[in-house]
Design an enzyme around this catalytic site. Structure first.
Site, PDB file in Angstrom:
ATOM      1  N   HIS A 222      32.515   9.001  41.070  1.00 22.43           N
ATOM      2  CA  HIS A 222      31.406   8.265  42.399  1.00 22.43           C
ATOM      3  C   HIS A 222      29.836   9.851  42.631  1.00 22.43           C
ATOM      4  CE1 HIS A 222      33.708  11.717  44.616  1.00 22.43           C
ATOM      5  NE2 HIS A 222      32.923  10.888  45.532  1.00 22.43           N
TER       6      HIS A 222
HETATM    7  C1  UD1 Z   1      30.716  10.288  50.291  1.00 23.29           C
HETATM    8  C2  UD1 Z   1      30.528  11.744  50.638  1.00 23.29           C
HETATM    9  C3  UD1 Z   1      31.138  12.805  48.999  1.00 23.29           C
HETATM   10  C4  UD1 Z   1      32.714  12.067  48.808  1.00 23.29           C
HETATM   11  C5  UD1 Z   1      33.049  10.619  48.736  1.00 23.29           C
HETATM   12  C6  UD1 Z   1      34.432  10.240  49.211  1.00 23.29           C
HETATM   13  C7  UD1 Z   1      28.239  12.903  51.988  1.00 23.29           C
HETATM   14  C8  UD1 Z   1      27.278  12.920  51.305  1.00 23.29           C
HETATM   15  N1  UD1 Z   1      29.498  12.453  50.594  1.00 23.29           N
HETATM   16  O1  UD1 Z   1      30.112  10.558  49.257  1.00 23.29           O
HETATM   17  O2  UD1 Z   1      31.226  14.275  49.720  1.00 23.29           O
HETATM   18  O3  UD1 Z   1      32.761  12.251  47.699  1.00 23.29           O
HETATM   19  O4  UD1 Z   1      32.275   9.979  50.164  1.00 23.29           O
HETATM   20  O5  UD1 Z   1      34.482   8.986  48.791  1.00 23.29           O
HETATM   21  O6  UD1 Z   1      28.567  12.153  52.819  1.00 23.29           O
HETATM   22  N2  UD1 Z   1      30.728   1.918  50.669  1.00 23.29           N
HETATM   23  C9  UD1 Z   1      31.449   0.392  50.932  1.00 23.29           C
HETATM   24  N3  UD1 Z   1      32.593   1.204  52.099  1.00 23.29           N
HETATM   25  C10 UD1 Z   1      33.185   2.045  52.294  1.00 23.29           C
HETATM   26  C11 UD1 Z   1      31.879   3.293  52.196  1.00 23.29           C
HETATM   27  C12 UD1 Z   1      30.775   3.241  51.199  1.00 23.29           C
HETATM   28  O7  UD1 Z   1      31.356  -0.130  50.379  1.00 23.29           O
HETATM   29  O8  UD1 Z   1      33.638   1.878  53.031  1.00 23.29           O
HETATM   30  C13 UD1 Z   1      29.459   1.510  49.732  1.00 23.29           C
HETATM   31  C14 UD1 Z   1      28.051   1.483  50.370  1.00 23.29           C
HETATM   32  O9  UD1 Z   1      27.252   0.951  49.858  1.00 23.29           O
HETATM   33  C15 UD1 Z   1      27.181   2.989  49.889  1.00 23.29           C
HETATM   34  C16 UD1 Z   1      28.331   3.465  48.989  1.00 23.29           C
HETATM   35  O10 UD1 Z   1      29.483   3.024  49.091  1.00 23.29           O
HETATM   36  O11 UD1 Z   1      25.851   3.143  49.949  1.00 23.29           O
HETATM   37  C17 UD1 Z   1      28.021   4.977  49.601  1.00 23.29           C
HETATM   38  O12 UD1 Z   1      28.770   5.411  50.063  1.00 23.29           O
HETATM   39  P1  UD1 Z   1      28.334   6.595  51.303  1.00 23.29           P
HETATM   40  O13 UD1 Z   1      29.361   7.113  52.525  1.00 23.29           O
HETATM   41  O14 UD1 Z   1      27.519   7.064  51.509  1.00 23.29           O
HETATM   42  O15 UD1 Z   1      29.548   7.887  49.978  1.00 23.29           O
HETATM   43  P2  UD1 Z   1      29.772   8.108  48.658  1.00 23.29           P
HETATM   44  O16 UD1 Z   1      29.180   7.681  48.019  1.00 23.29           O
HETATM   45  O17 UD1 Z   1      31.054   7.614  49.258  1.00 23.29           O
END
Ligand code: UD1
Length: 410
Positions: A222
């Site tokens: 990821h």
């Molecule tokens: C975040 C953390 C990362 C961690 C990861 C675990 C930061 C900078 N990064 O990255 O360190 O390893 O979480 O999962 O904080 N989304 C969903 N559903 C959710 C959450 C997110 O669909 O419940 C999608 C959204 O479209 C979003 C993307 O996932 O744009 C990324 O989510 P985000 O929390 O921004 O960062 P992660 O890549 O999950």
């Protein structure tokens, strides 16, 4: 004593669950009960990324839900900061506990470090659990979050020895730092037997008739650097091709990765590789799948630690790791991110015998040590504050008195 714990994203939940359990044990019959408030920023909001973890880890429902959701780093961080400041003002805790390195960790730590309840600057103390880890790669958003969080923290709880050296070399005073072990491993040790009851291996078709488990590998990806660029992602898939012909690969797909696969029109199974793309798993299901895997390929931080304790060979698809103990003593190897590097690392790791290692203090008692330190720190607040001012006072031209503004004219 009032402790506020802030969580936001999936890897936070297994790190705080043992701390809340240790607070509850402390409170059992104690005169000095700790009041605890759980705040969820809503950085992760899906049932699969958040809700399932609360059930599996027996976490209480959050007392406060900020509902910030997704956005760019700046937007997400700013939304958390704005909302969290109001929560702090309403709750006025003595300690704010943040864990790990996600945006929620850094945002809540910075807000806490900058509030002031009076003109002398009284505020809650910032407590960082999993402090001191460094990949020395500032292109990782998590590395920026780690450095900032550590430098505004008053109490820093370290999981492995490298963390002590890193903090020392960055000039963080040693009396703020405590090497306590790893609360993520507290959760793993507490729940790994329970995970055996998960039906997931049967659902995936890996349970044999004799009750055993057939060979398979587990994959998670990821990191933005691995999945946001189609060429980088394709190269990683090419590196997995041989493995996918040798045994099936289970791939619980993170929402970010799912979006990219769709956007780039990738078909990981296209060249005959046996790979099952499934939805993200809850905690117990994931531990069950990890525990019985022949090999794990990942770019996650926490999985490098969990596989070390479970004795499962792990191939980390990154150029660096902030968790060197998993390579020096554990079952982890750093592959790099190109197809030939990944192929070679997988070949090496498949030869490796499974051997569980418990790095120093990864013994299931880290959370108790943390609560112990908090109780002692709470008993000596005046001393701690005087020490903090004395340390800050080392800056030339700064005195404690000079920091207290004169009375504000009416
Ligand atoms: C975040 C953390 C990362 C961690 C990861 C675990 C930061 C900078 N990064 O990255 O360190 O390893 O979480 O999962 O904080 N989304 C969903 N559903 C959710 C959450 C997110 O669909 O419940 C999608 C959204 O479209 C979003 C993307 O996932 O744009 C990324 O989510 P985000 O929390 O921004 O960062 P992660 O890549 O999950």
């Amino acid at each position: 004593m009032k402790v506020l714990t802030a969580v936001g994203a999936r890897p936070n939940f297994m790190k705080v669950a043992p701390i809340i359990a240790a607070i509850n044990r402390h409170n059992d019959g104690a005169d000095d009960a700790i009041r605890h408030v759980l705040v969820h920023t809503g950085q992760h909001y899906d049932a699969a990324m958040s809700g399932a973890f609360f059930t599996d880890l027996q976490l209480p429902a959050p007392d406060v839900w900020l509902g910030v959701g997704s956005g760019s780093h700046a937007v997400q961080t700013a939304e958390i900061m704005k909302s969290f400041e109001c929560v702090l003002a309403a709750e006025r805790p003595e300690f704010v506990v943040v864990v790990g390195d996600v945006n929620s960790t850094m945002a809540c730590a910075v807000v806490t470090a900058k509030v002031a309840w009076d003109c002398a600057g009284a505020r809650p103390r910032v407590v960082h659990v999993e402090a001191g880890l460094r990949s020395f790669d500032r292109s990782m958003p998590e590395e920026v979050n780690r450095v900032i969080t550590d430098h505004v923290s008053d109490l820093l709880f370290v999981t492995e020895e490298s963390g002590l050296h890193n903090l020392e070399s960055e000039g963080i005073p040693s009396d703020r730092i405590h090497f306590v072990g790893n609360t993520m491993i507290d959760s793993l040790l507490a729940f790994k037997d329970k995970a055996e009851a998960s039906p997931v291996l049967k659902q995936l078709g890996f349970r044999t008739r004799a009750g055993g488990v057939s060979d398979y590998a587990l994959l998670t990806l990821h990191r933005p650097s691995n999945v946001d660029d189609p060429d980088a992602f394709l190269d990683i898939l090419a590196g997995l091709n041989d493995l996918g012909h040798e045994c099936p690969i289970v791939f619980p797909v993170h929402p970010r990765t799912r979006q990219r696969i769709k956007e780039f029109g990738l078909r990981p199974e296209a060249n005959g590789m046996r790979v099952a793309l499934i939805d993200p798993l809850g905690y117990l299901d994931f531990v069950a799948v990890m525990k019985h895997a022949r090999l794990v390929v990942t770019d996650s931080g926490g999985i490098q630690e969990e596989t070390t304790c479970l004795g499962i060979p792990c191939v980390t698809v990154r150029e660096n790791t902030e968790r060197p103990v998993t390579v020096e003593h554990g079952t982890n190897t750093l592959a790099g991110t190109t197809a030939p590097q990944i192929r070679a690392a997988i070949r090496r790791q498949l030869q490796r015998p499974a051997e569980a290692v418990a790095p120093e203090k990864w013994d299931g008692h880290a959370a108790e040590r943390i609560v112990d330190v908090l109780v002692r720190a709470s008993a000596a607040p005046a001393k701690a504050r005087a020490e903090r001012l004395a340390i800050d006072g080392r800056r030339p031209g700064f005195t404690v008195d000079a920091n207290v503004p004169e009375a504000i004219p009416a």
